[in-house]
Scaffold this active site. Sequence first.
Site, PDB file in Angstrom:
ATOM      1  N   ASP A 279       4.765  13.712 -29.970  1.00  0.00           N
ATOM      2  CA  ASP A 279       5.802  12.702 -29.770  1.00  0.00           C
ATOM      3  C   ASP A 279       6.637  12.499 -31.033  1.00  0.00           C
ATOM      4  O   ASP A 279       6.114  12.074 -32.059  1.00  0.00           O
ATOM      5  CB  ASP A 279       5.120  11.391 -29.364  1.00  0.00           C
ATOM      6  CG  ASP A 279       6.115  10.288 -29.076  1.00  0.00           C
ATOM      7  OD1 ASP A 279       7.243  10.587 -28.656  1.00  0.00           O
ATOM      8  OD2 ASP A 279       5.756   9.101 -29.274  1.00  0.00           O
TER       9      ASP A 279
ATOM     10  N   ASP B 109      14.017  11.289 -29.054  1.00  0.00           N
ATOM     11  CA  ASP B 109      12.721  10.887 -28.513  1.00  0.00           C
ATOM     12  C   ASP B 109      12.238  11.845 -27.423  1.00  0.00           C
ATOM     13  O   ASP B 109      12.828  11.910 -26.347  1.00  0.00           O
ATOM     14  CB  ASP B 109      12.855   9.469 -27.946  1.00  0.00           C
ATOM     15  CG  ASP B 109      11.525   8.889 -27.525  1.00  0.00           C
ATOM     16  OD1 ASP B 109      10.474   9.484 -27.845  1.00  0.00           O
ATOM     17  OD2 ASP B 109      11.535   7.832 -26.863  1.00  0.00           O
TER      18      ASP B 109
END
Length: 409
Positions: free
Chosen positions: A281, A100
């Site tokens: 992202d 992440d």
Amino acid sequence: MARLPFFLALCTGVLALGVAATPLVVRDSPVTIPLARHINVTGSQNVLARDRARAKALQTPTSNQRWPGGVDFPVSDFVIAYTAEVLIGTPPTSYTLLVDTGSANTWIGAGKAYVKTGSSVDTGRTVFIIYGSGALFGDEFTDTVKIGPLTIRNQSIGVAEETFGFPAGIDGILGIGPVDLTAGTVSGGGTIPTVLDNAVAQGLFRDEIIGISLEPSTCQGTSTNGELIFGGIDPRRFTGRLDFVPITSTSPSSLYVGINQSITYGFERRTILPSASGIVDTGTTLILIPSDAFSEYQQATGGTVDSATGLLKITKEQFACLESLFFHIGENTYEFTANAQIWPRSLNAAIGGDAGSIYLVVADSGDSSGSGFQFVNGFTFLQRFYHVFDVAGGRAGFATTEFTHAMTN
Ligand SMILES: *[C@@H]1O[C@H](CO)[C@@H](O)[C@H](O)[C@H]1NC(C)=O
Ligand SMILES: *[C@@H]1O[C@H](CO)[C@@H](O)[C@H](O)[C@H]1NC(C)=O
Ligand SMILES: *[C@@H]1O[C@H](CO)[C@@H](O)[C@H](O)[C@H]1NC(C)=O
């Protein structure tokens, strides 16, 4: 000064990769970590609702002080997730962690329980993090963490007592975003050095750079088809020039891998999104744009919003006429082809769609434009471009790959 080491990494990349094949020699050479892609097609999940919830939470980074109320996060599974195998403890236990760039803590305990060993140290502090699509509450430990050929000592890890919204088969998160995102996540305040910070501080590699290579996903199950490089880039993974833009100064995008971009449609360059700030992202699936930009895109494509998936649905005839989107980032224009814009048709069921329909991955964020967080380029974008997060240099890089124009979907 900050640019020189990177330049060296770029020029010596091919050579250094040969070195990386000998896992013990990691100093100054890129460290390659294979990424596995998990695809869950057993249930139908609202990928748009999940991505929107995550974007909401990312836009209000102070939300992690609002436990237990205040933030509405749906408990929904991931359709696709990119994970890395991380070994923790001495002797180590293997955990499957989501990779992440939108968060910076590393934690475990969502799936497999923490196996404490001689290298596990309870710091006596507590950890609390909200992700929009999930949350965790637990204790902080420091331990020895092995990622690929790297052995990082005294790494802070969160050990979850309770988690919400994490799918089966995922044990936690490997947060590789900017360290400031850890502020307020551990009791006692301050920030928590990330795995990258510690690896550089411990001399495991020199440059705090992450290279991310993701391949398009069309098949069910788990397979290795991505690569994360710490400390450098992998020139074999991209075809065009690697170009950089500074991380945007616009808050709150500036907290993440934030960039400025504009988006146009077709060769007549119809404006979809005028110059805006947003983020790249790995923890988001779709490409989210503001409602007014989405309405432009809808008109350009002729699609209709599908009630089951929330995504734009187009006919075969509209697909035949679908033109490329162009992402203008810095001085460069990145072509996002018609094929790249559609959800992989073999995975329609996984998002609650019909087998014969065509859905678009560019979706409505539900926000109006004008904020400092206007778009999210999720991994459907990154599956078509090589991406570099130069943490120390405060910049983000993009390059075309063999998948940029591939007809995989
Ligand atoms: C796949 O999705 C279904 C339905 O949402 C869920 O029950 C199941 O736990 C998921 N499996 C994995 C491995 O995530
Ligand atoms: C371990 O890291 C913490 C910060 O996370 C630091 O305060 C502490 O001094 C470190 N301990 C050792 C033995 O390096
Ligand atoms: C990004 O856009 C904002 C708002 O237009 C502008 O202030 C800033 O200078 C731009 N560039 C960077 C690197 O932030």
